[in-house]
Design a protein around this motif. Sequence first.
Motif, PDB file in Angstrom:
ATOM      1  N   GLU A  25     -20.796   5.185 -20.303  1.00 17.69           N
ATOM      2  CA  GLU A  25     -22.097   5.150 -21.015  1.00 17.69           C
ATOM      3  C   GLU A  25     -23.310   5.176 -20.088  1.00 17.69           C
ATOM      4  O   GLU A  25     -24.323   5.863 -20.680  1.00 17.69           O
ATOM      5  N   HIS A  28     -23.448   8.820 -19.935  1.00 21.71           N
ATOM      6  CA  HIS A  28     -23.950   9.613 -21.232  1.00 21.71           C
ATOM      7  C   HIS A  28     -25.437   9.404 -21.287  1.00 21.71           C
ATOM      8  O   HIS A  28     -26.160  10.234 -21.626  1.00 21.71           O
ATOM      9  N   TYR A  57     -18.117  18.510 -25.180  1.00 18.17           N
ATOM     10  CA  TYR A  57     -19.113  17.557 -25.299  1.00 18.17           C
ATOM     11  C   TYR A  57     -20.125  17.366 -26.463  1.00 18.17           C
ATOM     12  O   TYR A  57     -20.807  16.468 -26.751  1.00 18.17           O
ATOM     13  N   ASP A  58     -19.323  18.093 -27.560  1.00 17.19           N
ATOM     14  CA  ASP A  58     -19.710  17.964 -28.785  1.00 17.19           C
ATOM     15  C   ASP A  58     -18.593  16.805 -29.792  1.00 17.19           C
ATOM     16  O   ASP A  58     -18.945  16.647 -30.987  1.00 17.19           O
ATOM     17  N   ARG A  59     -17.761  16.343 -28.980  1.00 19.61           N
ATOM     18  CA  ARG A  59     -16.956  15.526 -29.814  1.00 19.61           C
ATOM     19  C   ARG A  59     -17.501  14.274 -29.832  1.00 19.61           C
ATOM     20  O   ARG A  59     -18.466  13.780 -29.010  1.00 19.61           O
ATOM     21  N   PRO A  60     -16.653  13.186 -30.549  1.00 20.72           N
ATOM     22  CA  PRO A  60     -17.098  12.027 -30.483  1.00 20.72           C
ATOM     23  C   PRO A  60     -17.131  11.289 -29.388  1.00 20.72           C
ATOM     24  O   PRO A  60     -16.295  11.509 -28.571  1.00 20.72           O
ATOM     25  N   LEU A  61     -17.801  10.177 -28.976  1.00 16.82           N
ATOM     26  CA  LEU A  61     -17.892   9.594 -27.640  1.00 16.82           C
ATOM     27  C   LEU A  61     -16.602   8.997 -27.107  1.00 16.82           C
ATOM     28  O   LEU A  61     -16.206   9.064 -26.039  1.00 16.82           O
ATOM     29  N   ILE A  62     -15.942   8.418 -28.141  1.00  8.57           N
ATOM     30  CA  ILE A  62     -14.491   7.915 -27.748  1.00  8.57           C
ATOM     31  C   ILE A  62     -13.576   8.813 -27.136  1.00  8.57           C
ATOM     32  O   ILE A  62     -12.844   8.890 -26.260  1.00  8.57           O
ATOM     33  N   THR A  63     -13.498  10.020 -27.765  1.00 13.91           N
ATOM     34  CA  THR A  63     -12.923  11.395 -27.231  1.00 13.91           C
ATOM     35  C   THR A  63     -13.055  11.794 -25.987  1.00 13.91           C
ATOM     36  O   THR A  63     -12.554  11.918 -25.144  1.00 13.91           O
ATOM     37  N   GLN A  64     -14.640  11.779 -25.850  1.00 13.21           N
ATOM     38  CA  GLN A  64     -15.132  12.026 -24.354  1.00 13.21           C
ATOM     39  C   GLN A  64     -14.811  11.249 -23.471  1.00 13.21           C
ATOM     40  O   GLN A  64     -14.647  11.377 -22.198  1.00 13.21           O
TER      41      GLN A  64
END
Length: 301
Positions: A25, A28, A57-64
């Motif tokens: 986090e 980010h 980097y355009d994916r959801p945060l959980i995936t990132q």
Amino acid sequence: MIGYIIRRILVALVITIGIAAITFELLHLISGSPVHEVLGRGAKPAAIAAWNRQHGYDRPLITQFGTYLGQSVATLFKEDAGRSIYLSGSSLVLSLLIALPIGIAQAVKRNSLGDYTVTTITFVLYAMPPFFLGIILIDVFALHLHIFPPLVPSSQTSTGSAIIHPRDYFLPILTLTAVNIASFSRYMRSSALDNLAQDYIRLARAKGLSQRRVLYRHLLRNACLPMIVLVGLSIPDLLAGNLLVEVLFNIQGLGLLFFNALQNGDYPILLAYTVLGGILTVLGNLMADIAVTVADPRIRI
């Protein structure tokens, strides 16, 4: 016992995931995406969007977050971790082999000239930063006596080459070992003094056991219990000490990797190093707790 170990492992996993989540986090919030470091501040929005899409980097945060964990660990442990482990492990083993007998000898001969002399030396070493001690060793053994090389050759890029050429690593290992001896011997002396005043030592001597048997069969095991905790808690400190020593001696390890990332503003590497420090802290505490319960049958969970 087994249930306690399982619970501690589960708690350690939860804490480790929490540390990783917090550092992710922070990453980010600081940079969001390293696109500007790659494409430059003047990159066009279309190029930025294409780069973010290509690298996820355009994916959801959980995936990132999942991708971040895999990439960070893979980057850190790809080549550099082996040399850092070799450096830390060698210095830790050597320092324990030297510090434990010194601490016991000081406790047995407390308030003697030898005790005062060793205490003075250990206090000086304990107060001396590893970086400064390393400079002194380079000046003495490399520049004046010409016994060991001042820097580890850049050609040594594998852990195997470090093990095969221990002469190149003598000075950095000696630097960390000297600092660890200063800390470990003081704790061992204090623990041995406490145990020498216990009834079981007086009983062993009253039975006519030799001094050697009293010290190494009865005193050593009990006096080492606090040392187990100290070694577990010192594991993260080895990572921090490696940073200074690796930079000074040009060792291609995790510390130098972090230093270069700090200069280049490589946030993923910086925070991955932070995650590694958190993991080592959790693992050090876990191993110390388990080792103490195994070493001392008087402890009941």
